[in-house]
Structures are given as structure tokens and as C-alpha cells.
Design an enzyme around this catalytic site. Structure first.
Site, PDB file in Angstrom:
ATOM      1  N   CYS B  56      -4.676  61.331  62.532  1.00 56.72           N
ATOM      2  CA  CYS B  56      -5.027  62.761  62.495  1.00 56.72           C
ATOM      3  C   CYS B  56      -3.944  63.594  63.160  1.00 56.72           C
ATOM      4  CB  CYS B  56      -6.339  63.053  63.170  1.00 56.72           C
ATOM      5  SG  CYS B  56      -7.296  61.663  63.641  1.00 56.72           S
ATOM      6  N   SER B 115       0.344  61.481  72.648  1.00 53.33           N
ATOM      7  CA  SER B 115      -0.895  61.916  72.001  1.00 53.33           C
ATOM      8  C   SER B 115      -1.266  63.324  72.404  1.00 53.33           C
ATOM      9  CB  SER B 115      -2.042  60.989  72.393  1.00 53.33           C
ATOM     10  OG  SER B 115      -1.825  59.717  71.873  1.00 53.33           O
ATOM     11  N   GLY B 195     -18.588  59.001  58.176  1.00 52.48           N
ATOM     12  CA  GLY B 195     -17.438  58.107  58.297  1.00 52.48           C
ATOM     13  C   GLY B 195     -17.616  57.295  59.562  1.00 52.48           C
ATOM     14  N   GLY B 197     -15.231  55.512  61.365  1.00 54.81           N
ATOM     15  CA  GLY B 197     -13.954  55.100  61.960  1.00 54.81           C
ATOM     16  C   GLY B 197     -14.045  54.939  63.460  1.00 54.81           C
ATOM     17  N   MET B 199     -12.365  56.525  65.710  1.00 57.70           N
ATOM     18  CA  MET B 199     -12.352  57.821  66.377  1.00 57.70           C
ATOM     19  C   MET B 199     -13.764  58.401  66.464  1.00 57.70           C
ATOM     20  SD  MET B 199      -9.796  60.031  67.063  1.00 57.70           S
ATOM     21  CE  MET B 199      -9.596  61.768  67.255  1.00 57.70           C
TER      22      MET B 199
END
Lengths: 275, 434
Positions: B56, B115, B195, B197, B199
Site C-alpha cells: 500500500c 515505512s 479482505g 490480508g 494488514m
């Protein structure tokens, strides 16, 4: 005597307002604590001033503009203190206290002469009707403050500019809940206020409803709040538009409260000569 | 060209949350195309090895190449064509690193030092994923294999040795802060994950630890949803049932890999009335985005994508900066180690060159003596072959051992340079005749 206490009260409101404003700017907790103490003191001395005036006048001091505004502010602060004691809403004081101060200053600018009661006003319905109406106004004033805060916070979150205001204001849902509670308490009070007024009118003048401007505008105000509450209860109407409506409705209320008296001659004009 | 400078260099080109908006990042991720992005880049002859990292917060091409300038240009042109962006926009958003800087960048990314929220743990998994894909596509080779594996171990080292990850903050931290400003108490609120995922899982855990009580996981593959829901004590649904789940949810976290919007403005508008206009907070952490941005225009709906969350994150950065510096020092020392390893790679072509040259000389000399040698019996000729080979090997034995040893120990550049010159490997010798 009551005037001296009234002056002291205004200074206490100034101190409380200053404290809340310092707190919201610097985020110093001590300022909020001091402000709260000042506000409690102000509420106490304000109550004393009203009681003294009642004693001196020999009737409920809700006849002149000075008296009405003062009582309105006192109710507002009382309701605020009660609400904060039940569920604390962050930074609300910084909005309510300045508003109360403005009302108090407006009140102090009016003539403070104690007027003799005209025969039409000599009734048990005077304290009942006036107290209920002004209490409803005060509750709606709190709803107005919460709605303004809601709109400010909503703008921050929607626009994604999470600045100083974002950190200082409470969450949207807490504000919305508070608006809802205020409407839930204020609206029945207003309804009862209008009904008692109409009963009093029947007693005094022989007619429940005579479409005098004050009555008409009260009804308009009542419809505004009724619509707001209805939408809220039936379809869960809330959020930004509801907050805007809350602000608008309060504008109409203020016009009913002050504007009608100042602009349009009416039975309710707080001047002496009733027919 | 000398043998030494012919060694492939590590080249890294990409964008991250600092240099490009989510819009640009999602276009550069090239997710919508028919072929996976890595295959497009693998078609570029300029790149010898390739790992394509797309998260992302960043899109990066990690490669090894003999000609970095040419390769850089090729990658940019491919991006311009496939993402439909003009040169100016590409140039202004991309950064590129070569050699030492590229290695350091890869280490920093893996260790979560680059990050959006320093120390967030997801990036390592995402990088491993990218590497696995490269291995599957057979685009990574000796250099990138070593680089990535080294990056993973550096990241682990930093995670355990510094306090950078101690508070395990991430995007979800910011999201929780925001949720609290919308809902006040999170107790009793319901969350919907779209979703499943890594994250999303992290964000969900954060919400749950802040009092969110109900959790629903919607995923394209139901089995994965069930698995995650079980782990988080929630319930699982398929993507088709998402809209009914929206009626209940207060907070939605979307992180699918879908190329198109999973949640449109129309769908959200439809549910608001049955929801009785309760506030709805949507967090879109997917790239490309899952939720139509126009959703934010709907009353009582607040949509934040990953860039928006950046604003809230700034606040708690300072405390970790000291630990970040410690981590950077660790990265630096690992970079030096990696570069010396890379330099030992230089010895291979030098040794090959020396051997080749010696063999060439031997053959030439035998050919020159052909007129004399042809009278010998086959056995004798064979003996001459063996003899000459043996002489060459004996002579080269010590120099080659020495080269190998020296470069392994400290990556000595000088000795390689000297060897190349002593043996005339720098190309000028080719015209000479023996």
C-alpha cells in the site's frame, strides 16, 4: 443588594469563561478545574441574586427582559453543570460558558427596575409557564452548543484536516447523543410551556389561543423542534444535517424569545402596559 | 570495459508514500493488467534479476543490471506506457538508488525504517511475498537472492535488538484514534473486514483490543475468511453477503487485492437508510483502492484511505526516532558486509579470464608447433597435451588460490585489479599475436 450579587456573578462568569478558553487553547487541565470552580460559584451567586430579587419584588422575577435573560442563563449553566456531572463532554464548557456570559451581559444592559405586576400577570401560571419555557430554551441552548461543536468536528473529520480543533473537541457520537438528549428533554418542556401558556391565557383573557405574534412564533419554533425530533425517532435522522437544523431551530427560538419582543408589539412584550 | 565494472549492480527504482500520492502508487502497481506486473518487467532485457515489490505504501523494482542508466530508462518507459503517465510525473515521483544506496534502501524497507509508521510489522511479510513471487517467476538470481535473504535477517535482527517495533504501531493505530473521535467509546461497536490480508488482521486486532465487540470477515475465498474469523473470534461471510453485513457494521476495514472498487458509493448510499443513518467509518488500506472515494461525500460516512491516515500518525513519531538511529547503524554495518560479499563475486570473472587466457596460450603454442608435433605417435601427442595442461595448471594454482582467499577475507579490490593487469585481462591483449 441583588444588583451587587448580580455584578459579582458576572465577574465569576468572566473568570469561568477565561478559564475554559485558556484550557481549550493551552490544554492545561488546571485551567479547566479553576473554570469549573468559578462556574459553580457563579451558579451559586447567580441563584442568590435571583432569590434576592424575588424577595425584593415580591413576585417571580421573570417579568422584565433583564429578569428573563438572567434566568435563561442561570438555567443554561445549571443544565450544563448537571449534564457534566452525569457524562462529561470534553470542551463543552468553552462553548456554553461564553454563551451564558453573553446572555448575562445582555441582561445587565437592560433596565433593572423592578416593575409592579400588571393584573394579567398576577397568577400562579406566571412562575409555572415562564420557568418551564425558559428551562426549555436553556436546554435548547445546550443543544445548539453541541450542534456547533458537532459541525466543527464533523468538518475536521470529513475534510481530513485533523488539526487543533480535532484534538480538542469530543467525538461525534458523544455530541450527537447529547443533542438527542437535549431534544428529548427540551421538546416536552417546550410543549408543556406552550400548553401552560395557553391555559394561563384562557384564565387571563378568556381565550386559549389568540394568534398573537409571540404565540405564532412559539408554534413555529415548536414545529421546528417537533420535525427534528420526529425525524430522529422515526428514521434515525442525525449527523451534519440534523446539527444544522438544531442550529437553525435555535435561531428561530431566539427570534421567538427576543426578536418578537423587540420588533413586534405583543401581549408578551415585557413592558408594562397590558390591556 | 574492464571485467570489474562489468559486475551487475543493484538498482532500485520506485515510489513510496513520501514521494507519490496513493493515486500514483496504485497506477504504478500495474494491478489491472492481464499479466502480473513482474512479468512485464521481466521482459526488459536490461534487467538481469528482478523483484517487484508492491504494497500500500510503496511500489519498487529491485533489480540487478549491468547498465543502471539504461535499465532505469527502460523501467521508466515501461511504467509510462503501462500506467499511462507522462515523463514529468514519473520523474517527479520516482526515486532511484544504485549499488550501496540501493542495498541500504532494501535493508531499510525490510526493517520498516522507511515505512509510513516506522516499525510497523507488515512490510517484512509483504517483502517475503514479493520475493517468493520473483522466485516463482524465476526472475531472481544470485545477487537478489542473497540481498533479499540478507534483508530478511537484518530486519529480524533489528526487530529483536531495537525497540522500534515495541509498540507494534501501524496504520491501525491511527485508525483507532480516528474511530475514537467518531464513536467516542468503541465498546459495543462492530467491525467488518473486507479482505483477509495481514494488514487487515492487524488493524482488526487493534480494534478488538480497544473494545470493539463484533467482528465479521468478508473474503473472496470463504475458507480464508473462516480461518481468520476463527482466529479473531468473529464470523465469516462471502463477499456477496457484504452489503447485509454493512447494515450492522460501524467500522469497515477494506484491504482486498481487487483491481476495482469493492464498495461503491451507490451501495453505501443504499444501506444508510436501513442503518438509520448511524455513523459509518470506512478505512481503505488497499492499493488500488477498494472503496470509491465519492463515498466520503455521503452524510455520516467517513472514508479514510491510507494517505489520509498519515496526518494522524505524525504525532507519535518522535519517541521512536532514537531507536531508529540505532537501527540505521545496524543497517549500515550490514550494508558494508553485503558489499564485500558482492566484491567477492568479482573474483569469479577474473579467475575465469585467467584460465581462459592460459588455455588460449597453450592451444596457440601447440598449434604453432604443429609441424613438429604431427610426426609424433598419437600416444606421444596425448602426452604433450597432458604435459602442457599440467604446466598451465601448476603455474596458475597458487595465484588462483591466493585470489580466492584474499577476496573472501576482505573483498580486496586491489588484488583483483592487479591480477587483471598482470594477466592482461583488460581487453588490450586481444590484438596481440603469439
Amino acid at each position: 443588594m441583588d444588583n451587587a450579587v448580580f455584578q459579582v456573578t458576572i465577574f465569576l462568569y468572566i473568570a469561568a469563561t477565561a478559564g475554559f478558553l485558556i484550557n481549550i487553547i493551552t490544554l492545561k487541565k488546571a485551567a479547566a478545574k479553576a473554570a469549573n470552580a468559578f462556574l459553580y460559584a457563579a451558579f451559586g451567586s447567580h441563584g442568590l441574586a435571583i432569590a434576592l430579587r424575588m424577595f425584593m419584588a415580591g413576585h417571580t422575577p421573570l417579568v422584565t427582559m433583564h429578569e428573563s435573560l438572567s434566568f435563561f442563563a442561570w438555567c443554561m449553566v445549571g443544565a450544563y453543570l448537571l449534564m457534566q456531572a452525569m457524562k462529561k463532554i470534553k470542551s463543552l464548557g468553552a462553548f456554553v460558558t461564553p454563551l451564558a456570559l453573553v446572555v448575562m451581559v445582555a441582561s445587565s444592559l437592560q433596565t433593572k427596575k423592578i416593575l409592579p405586576l400588571s393584573p394579567a400577570l398576577q397568577s400562579i401560571w406566571l412562575p409555572i409557564h415562564a420557568v418551564i419555557c425558559l428551562a426549555a430554551y436553556a436546554i435548547f441552548a445546550l443543544a445548539f452548543c453541541a450542534a456547533v461543536m458537532y459541525l466543527m468536528q464533523e468538518r475536521q473529520i470529513k475534510g481530513k484536516h485533523l488539526g487543533a480543533i480535532f484534538r480538542r473537541l469530543p467525538s461525534l457520537e458523544n455530541l450527537d447523543t447529547m443533542i438527542g438528549r437535549c431534544l428529548g428533554i427540551g421538546f416536552p418542556l417546550l410543549t408543556v410551556g406552550i400548553i401552560t401558556g395557553s391555559i394561563w391565557a384562557e384564565n387571563a383573557w378568556g381565550s386559549y389561543w389568540s394568534w398573537d405574534p409571540k404565540e405564532t412564533w412559539s408554534l413555529i419554533t415548536w414545529f421546528f423542534y417537533a420535525a427534528l425530533l420526529h425525524q430522529r425517532l422515526t428514521v434515525g435522522w442525525r449527523g451534519k444535517k440534523a446539527a444544522i437544523m438544531t442550529v437553525l431551530a435555535f435561531g428561530v427560538l431566539i427570534f421567538t424569545f427576543l426578536g418578537v419582543n423587540l420588533l413586534i408589539p405583543s401581549e408578551h412584550s415585557y413592558v408594562t402596559n397590558f390591556q | 570495459m574492464s571485467q570489474i565494472s562489468n559486475r551487475p549492480k543493484v538498482l532500485l527504482i520506485g515510489v513510496n508514500h513520501k514521494t507519490a500520492s496513493v493515486d500514483i502508487r496504485e497506477r504504478l502497481a500495474l494491478k489491472g493488467g492481464d499479466a502480473p506486473a513482474i512479468n512485464l518487467f521481466a521482459g526488459l532485457p536490461q534487467l538481469e534479476e528482478l523483484v517487484f515489490l508492491s504494497t500500500c505504501n510503496r511500489v519498487e523494482v529491485i533489480s540487478s543490471t549491468k547498465d543502471p542508466d539504461d535499465a532505469k530508462d527502460a523501467v521508466k518507459r515501461l511504467w509510462m506506457e503501462k500506467a499511462g503517465m507522462d515523463r514529468g510525473l514519473i520523474d517527479s515521483s520516482l526515486y532511484s538508488y544504485e549499488g550501496r544506496d540501493a542495498i541500504r534502501h532494501v535493508f531499510k524497507v525490510a526493517s520498516s525504517l522507511d515505512s509510513m509508521i516506522v516499525g510497523e510489522p507488515q512490510i517484512l511479510g509483504q517483502m517475503k511475498d514479493a520475493y517468493r513471487k520473483a522466485v516463482e517467476a524465476k526472475t531472481s538470481g544470485a545477487i537478489l537472492n542473497r540481498l533479499l535473504n540478507k534483508a530478511f535477517s537484518v530486519a529480524k535482527l533489528i526487530r529483536t535488538e531495537t525497540g522500534i517495533a515495541s509498540s507494534a504501531v501501524s496504520i491501525s493505530y491511527a485508525a483507532v484514534e480516528l474511530a475514537k473521535k467518531i464513536f467516542g467509546e468503541l465498546k459495543g461497536k462492530k467491525a467488518l473486514l473486507i479482505g483477509a490480508g495481514e494488514m487487515a488482521e492487524l488493524a482488526a486486532r487493534n480494534l478488538l483490543s480497544n473494545g470493539v465487540s463484533g467482528l465479521v470477515v468478508a473474503n473472496r475465498t470463504l475458507s480464508r475468511a473462516v480461518e481468520l474469523a476463527k482466529e479473531l473470534k468473529g464470523s465469516a461471510i462471502s463477499l456477496e453477503e457484504m452489503e447485509s453485513a454493512l447494515l450492522e457494521a460501524d467500522i469497515v476495514i477494506s484491504s482486498t487485492g481487487a483491481p476495482d472498487f469493492v464498495l461503491t458509493g451507490e451501495a453505501v448510499r443504499r444501506v444508510m437508510r436501513p442503518r438509520r443513518h448511524r455513523l459509518l467509518f470506512l478505512i481503505d488500506i488497499a492499493v488500488p483502492r477498494d472503496i470509491d472515494p465519492e463515498v466520503n461525500d455521503i452524510d455520516n460516512v467517513y472514508l479514510y484511505n491510507i494517505d489520509d491516515l498519515k496526518g494522524i500518525v505524525e504525532v507519535n513519531k518522535a519517541g521512536r526516532e532514537k531507536e531508529a538511529r540505532k537501527a540505521e547503524r545496524m543497517v549500515d554495518s550490514e550494508v558494508i558486509k553485503f558489499i564485500s560479499w558482492l566484491e567477492t563475486m568479482d573474483v569469479v570473472p577474473v579467475i575465469q579470464g585467467i584460465r581462459q587466457k592460459a588455455e588460449e596460450v597453450r592451444r596457440n603454442e601447440i598449434a604453432r608447433s604443429h609441424s613438429i608435433l604431427r610426426d609424433l605417435t598419437p600416444e606421444q601427442q596425448k602426452a604433450v597435451e597432458v604435459l602442457t595442461c599440467s604446466i598451465v595448471q601448476k603455474i596458475l594454482h597458487d595465484p588462483i588460490i591466493c585470489l580466492k582467499k584474499e577476496t573472501r577475507d576482505d573483498g580486496a579490490k586491489d588484488i583483483l585489479e592487479a591480477a587483471s593487469r598482470l594477466f592482461g585481462l583488460n581487453g588490450s591483449g586481444e590484438d596481440r599475436h603469439f
